[in-house]
Scaffold this motif. Sequence first.
Motif, PDB file in Angstrom:
ATOM      1  N   LEU A 147      30.132 -27.298  27.785  1.00  0.00           N
ATOM      2  CA  LEU A 147      29.108 -28.257  28.213  1.00  0.00           C
ATOM      3  C   LEU A 147      28.939 -29.385  27.200  1.00  0.00           C
ATOM      4  N   GLY A 148      29.071 -29.049  25.909  1.00  0.00           N
ATOM      5  CA  GLY A 148      28.974 -30.087  24.888  1.00  0.00           C
ATOM      6  C   GLY A 148      30.053 -31.138  25.061  1.00  0.00           C
ATOM      7  N   LEU A 149      31.283 -30.672  25.279  1.00  0.00           N
ATOM      8  CA  LEU A 149      32.384 -31.604  25.546  1.00  0.00           C
ATOM      9  C   LEU A 149      32.122 -32.397  26.827  1.00  0.00           C
ATOM     10  N   GLY A 150      31.620 -31.704  27.844  1.00  0.00           N
ATOM     11  CA  GLY A 150      31.333 -32.363  29.112  1.00  0.00           C
ATOM     12  C   GLY A 150      30.268 -33.437  28.976  1.00  0.00           C
ATOM     13  N   SER A 151      29.245 -33.171  28.175  1.00  0.00           N
ATOM     14  CA  SER A 151      28.186 -34.147  27.947  1.00  0.00           C
ATOM     15  C   SER A 151      28.749 -35.394  27.271  1.00  0.00           C
ATOM     16  N   MET A 152      29.551 -35.181  26.248  1.00  0.00           N
ATOM     17  CA  MET A 152      30.140 -36.308  25.513  1.00  0.00           C
ATOM     18  C   MET A 152      31.019 -37.162  26.427  1.00  0.00           C
ATOM     19  N   LEU A 153      31.879 -36.507  27.202  1.00  0.00           N
ATOM     20  CA  LEU A 153      32.823 -37.245  28.039  1.00  0.00           C
ATOM     21  C   LEU A 153      32.140 -37.866  29.254  1.00  0.00           C
ATOM     22  N   SER A 154      31.053 -37.260  29.703  1.00  0.00           N
ATOM     23  CA  SER A 154      30.294 -37.830  30.816  1.00  0.00           C
ATOM     24  C   SER A 154      29.601 -39.118  30.394  1.00  0.00           C
ATOM     25  N   SER A 155      29.276 -39.237  29.107  1.00  0.00           N
ATOM     26  CA  SER A 155      28.578 -40.431  28.630  1.00  0.00           C
ATOM     27  C   SER A 155      29.494 -41.645  28.527  1.00  0.00           C
ATOM     28  N   ILE A 156      30.806 -41.420  28.628  1.00  0.00           N
ATOM     29  CA  ILE A 156      31.768 -42.506  28.470  1.00  0.00           C
ATOM     30  C   ILE A 156      31.899 -43.338  29.743  1.00  0.00           C
ATOM     31  N   THR A 157      31.731 -42.703  30.891  1.00  0.00           N
ATOM     32  CA  THR A 157      32.043 -43.364  32.164  1.00  0.00           C
ATOM     33  C   THR A 157      30.879 -43.306  33.144  1.00  0.00           C
ATOM     34  N   LYS A 158      30.913 -44.205  34.112  1.00  0.00           N
ATOM     35  CA  LYS A 158      29.925 -44.197  35.195  1.00  0.00           C
ATOM     36  C   LYS A 158      30.406 -43.385  36.392  1.00  0.00           C
ATOM     37  N   ASN A 159      31.669 -43.020  36.380  1.00  0.00           N
ATOM     38  CA  ASN A 159      32.275 -42.332  37.520  1.00  0.00           C
ATOM     39  C   ASN A 159      32.312 -40.823  37.277  1.00  0.00           C
ATOM     40  N   GLN A 160      31.685 -40.058  38.178  1.00  0.00           N
ATOM     41  CA  GLN A 160      31.627 -38.612  37.995  1.00  0.00           C
ATOM     42  C   GLN A 160      33.001 -37.958  38.086  1.00  0.00           C
ATOM     43  N   ILE A 161      33.856 -38.470  38.954  1.00  0.00           N
ATOM     44  CA  ILE A 161      35.201 -37.899  39.083  1.00  0.00           C
ATOM     45  C   ILE A 161      35.982 -38.100  37.790  1.00  0.00           C
ATOM     46  N   SER A 162      35.844 -39.297  37.210  1.00  0.00           N
ATOM     47  CA  SER A 162      36.508 -39.552  35.930  1.00  0.00           C
ATOM     48  C   SER A 162      35.975 -38.619  34.852  1.00  0.00           C
ATOM     49  N   ALA A 163      34.651 -38.394  34.868  1.00  0.00           N
ATOM     50  CA  ALA A 163      34.047 -37.484  33.895  1.00  0.00           C
ATOM     51  C   ALA A 163      34.580 -36.064  34.079  1.00  0.00           C
ATOM     52  N   PHE A 164      34.752 -35.659  35.341  1.00  0.00           N
ATOM     53  CA  PHE A 164      35.285 -34.328  35.632  1.00  0.00           C
ATOM     54  C   PHE A 164      36.706 -34.191  35.088  1.00  0.00           C
ATOM     55  N   VAL A 165      37.545 -35.175  35.387  1.00  0.00           N
ATOM     56  CA  VAL A 165      38.953 -35.117  34.967  1.00  0.00           C
ATOM     57  C   VAL A 165      39.061 -35.132  33.443  1.00  0.00           C
ATOM     58  N   LEU A 166      38.275 -35.968  32.786  1.00  0.00           N
ATOM     59  CA  LEU A 166      38.299 -36.037  31.332  1.00  0.00           C
ATOM     60  C   LEU A 166      37.874 -34.709  30.712  1.00  0.00           C
ATOM     61  N   THR A 167      36.787 -34.152  31.225  1.00  0.00           N
ATOM     62  CA  THR A 167      36.285 -32.891  30.682  1.00  0.00           C
ATOM     63  C   THR A 167      37.271 -31.755  30.914  1.00  0.00           C
TER      64      THR A 167
END
Length: 244
Positions: A147-167
């Motif tokens: 979740l920590g990684l997910g939080s960090m990577l989610s803050s980078i983008t406005k797109n949830q799909i991009s956040a999912f793929v990055l995480t």
Amino acid sequence: MRGTLTIFKRELAGYFATPVAYVFLIIFLMLAGVFTWQIGGYYDVGQADLRGFFSFHPWLYLALIPALSMRLWAEERRSGTIELLMTLPISTANAVVGKFLAAWAFTGVALALTATNWLSVNYLGDPDNGVILASYIGSFLMAGAFLGLGSMLSSITKNQISAFVLTFSVSLLFVLAGFPAVTDAVSGWAPDVLTESVRNLSFLFHFDAITRGVVDARDALYFLSLIALSLFATAIIIDLKKAD
């Protein structure tokens, strides 16, 4: 502290106000049951324990937690509610920690609901409950790291799909780092200290150590340090985005 608690309550209530939370819980519990009794081969092993169940947790989290964490900041940025959030009398750190703790608590609820498996193996046999308890603690800590990684990577983008793929991609690297195939490949050309460093980065390496029944401070510190670094990075990214 008060600001963190305010955000925590707001976010946690928000999870249960939407059907997404219940879909997540249902899928999590269904997969946990399949991994325990079917794929894990509980009846074939002939031993009362939950090793099969916990051995699949890194992969279970790898598939599901990016779906949970992708909305932490990406959705706030997409909808523009991050500006409203930051007008509240709270610091960025309060918001980051509060949102993370809410997601972690929600994951903890999902994990706690699998305790029926624990009760079942106690009914069917005589398991080592100390090992099972340590495994639950390790699983919860590992979920926090995801979740920590997910939080960090989610803050980078406005797109949830991009956040999912990055995480998913970054988390996969942290999982695979402990695979023998990876460490063997690294040891073929790198010094032992680098091979050991790669192994120590792996979620599997530290989680497997805990599932043996001992919550070593070094393994717990690894997950907690990764959580802290990820949240610190999240706060910095959000502050930088506010300055844009």
